[in-house]
Scaffold this motif. Structure first.
Motif, PDB file in Angstrom:
ATOM      1  N   PRO A 277       9.433 -22.543 -28.063  1.00 17.39           N
ATOM      2  CA  PRO A 277      10.332 -23.468 -28.752  1.00 17.39           C
ATOM      3  C   PRO A 277       9.878 -23.744 -30.178  1.00 17.39           C
ATOM      4  N   PRO A 278      10.757 -24.316 -31.002  1.00 16.92           N
ATOM      5  CA  PRO A 278      10.405 -24.575 -32.408  1.00 16.92           C
ATOM      6  C   PRO A 278       9.176 -25.481 -32.536  1.00 16.92           C
ATOM      7  N   PHE A 279       8.370 -25.216 -33.591  1.00 18.47           N
ATOM      8  CA  PHE A 279       7.189 -26.025 -33.866  1.00 18.47           C
ATOM      9  C   PHE A 279       7.604 -27.308 -34.561  1.00 18.47           C
ATOM     10  N   LEU A 280       6.848 -28.356 -34.299  1.00 20.81           N
ATOM     11  CA  LEU A 280       7.086 -29.639 -34.946  1.00 20.81           C
ATOM     12  C   LEU A 280       5.739 -30.207 -35.353  1.00 20.81           C
ATOM     13  N   GLU A 281       5.572 -30.473 -36.643  1.00 20.66           N
ATOM     14  CA  GLU A 281       4.304 -30.993 -37.159  1.00 20.66           C
ATOM     15  C   GLU A 281       4.593 -32.143 -38.106  1.00 20.66           C
ATOM     16  N   TRP A 282       3.945 -33.259 -37.843  1.00 21.24           N
ATOM     17  CA  TRP A 282       4.047 -34.403 -38.733  1.00 21.24           C
ATOM     18  C   TRP A 282       2.899 -34.307 -39.716  1.00 21.24           C
TER      19      TRP A 282
ATOM     20  N   GLY B 294       0.116 -35.099 -42.205  1.00 16.48           N
ATOM     21  CA  GLY B 294      -0.686 -36.290 -42.443  1.00 16.48           C
ATOM     22  C   GLY B 294      -0.826 -37.189 -41.231  1.00 16.48           C
ATOM     23  N   GLY B 295      -0.269 -36.787 -40.105  1.00 12.88           N
ATOM     24  CA  GLY B 295      -0.394 -37.604 -38.901  1.00 12.88           C
ATOM     25  C   GLY B 295       0.512 -38.816 -38.871  1.00 12.88           C
ATOM     26  N   TRP B 296       1.498 -38.878 -39.728  1.00 17.54           N
ATOM     27  CA  TRP B 296       2.415 -40.014 -39.771  1.00 17.54           C
ATOM     28  C   TRP B 296       3.506 -39.822 -38.733  1.00 17.54           C
ATOM     29  N   THR B 297       3.248 -40.234 -37.534  1.00 17.93           N
ATOM     30  CA  THR B 297       4.242 -40.104 -36.468  1.00 17.93           C
ATOM     31  C   THR B 297       5.197 -41.297 -36.516  1.00 17.93           C
ATOM     32  N   PRO B 298       6.395 -41.121 -35.988  1.00 19.76           N
ATOM     33  CA  PRO B 298       7.364 -42.222 -36.024  1.00 19.76           C
ATOM     34  C   PRO B 298       6.916 -43.397 -35.138  1.00 19.76           C
ATOM     35  N   VAL B 299       7.155 -44.577 -35.646  1.00 24.69           N
ATOM     36  CA  VAL B 299       6.888 -45.799 -34.900  1.00 24.69           C
ATOM     37  C   VAL B 299       8.217 -46.533 -34.762  1.00 24.69           C
TER      38      VAL B 299
ATOM     39  N   ILE C 259       6.137 -36.695 -43.609  1.00 24.57           N
ATOM     40  CA  ILE C 259       6.902 -35.464 -43.811  1.00 24.57           C
ATOM     41  C   ILE C 259       6.836 -34.670 -42.523  1.00 24.57           C
ATOM     42  N   VAL C 260       7.977 -34.317 -42.003  1.00 24.27           N
ATOM     43  CA  VAL C 260       8.021 -33.531 -40.784  1.00 24.27           C
ATOM     44  C   VAL C 260       8.303 -32.075 -41.141  1.00 24.27           C
TER      45      VAL C 260
END
Length: 143
Positions: free
Chosen positions: A55-60, A62-67, A74-75
């Motif tokens: 499946p497609p890769f997903l990388e946030w 800087g480690g800024w995940t959604p809260v 930046i995703v």
């Protein structure tokens, strides 16, 4: 594999910064080799990611995940079309660098074209001509 997705952005930028910082300090063939190596590394990474993107890769970045559904980071999403375009751009860049390599290292000396004044400054260049305009046209090859 998700962690290597930011490298697809960072490697060409770091290679360009390296060439800007030290490109004039090394001989031209070394700088061209570095450019080709960075471009080949980027193309190889893009192809590896493309072949493993299901499946497609997903990388946030800087480690800024959604809260709570809100994010400031930046995703990066590595899906088939995006990675395919990245691989194509990297391969085209590598092809252009490889194509231009021999011409930049084996350049012939360019003979300067004399100006009309320097053509007609000597009487030998204008031997047999009736006017100065005819002299500059014959001597300098301009029409």
């Amino acid at each position: 594999m998700d962690a290597s997705l930011p490298l697809l952005v960072a490697v060409p930028l770091l290679g360009a910064a390296l060439l800007v910082a030290g490109g004039r300090l090394v001989p031209r063939p070394v700088a061209e080799t570095v450019g080709c190596a960075v471009s080949a590394g980027t193309a190889a990474l893009a192809l590896v990611l493309l072949l493993n993107c299901s499946p497609p890769f997903l990388e946030w970045a800087g480690g800024w995940t959604p809260v709570e559904g809100q994010s400031v980071g930046i995703v990066l999403i590595g899906d088939g079309p995006g990675l395919g375009m990245a691989a194509l751009a990297s391969l085209l860049t590598l092809s252009a660098l490889a194509y231009s390599w021999p011409t930049s290292t084996n350049r012939r000396a360019v003979t300067p074209v004399p100006s009309p004044r320097s053509c007609c400054s000597s009487r030998a260049a204008c031997a047999g001509s009736r006017s100065r305009a005819t002299c500059s046209t014959r001597s300098c090859g301009s029409s």
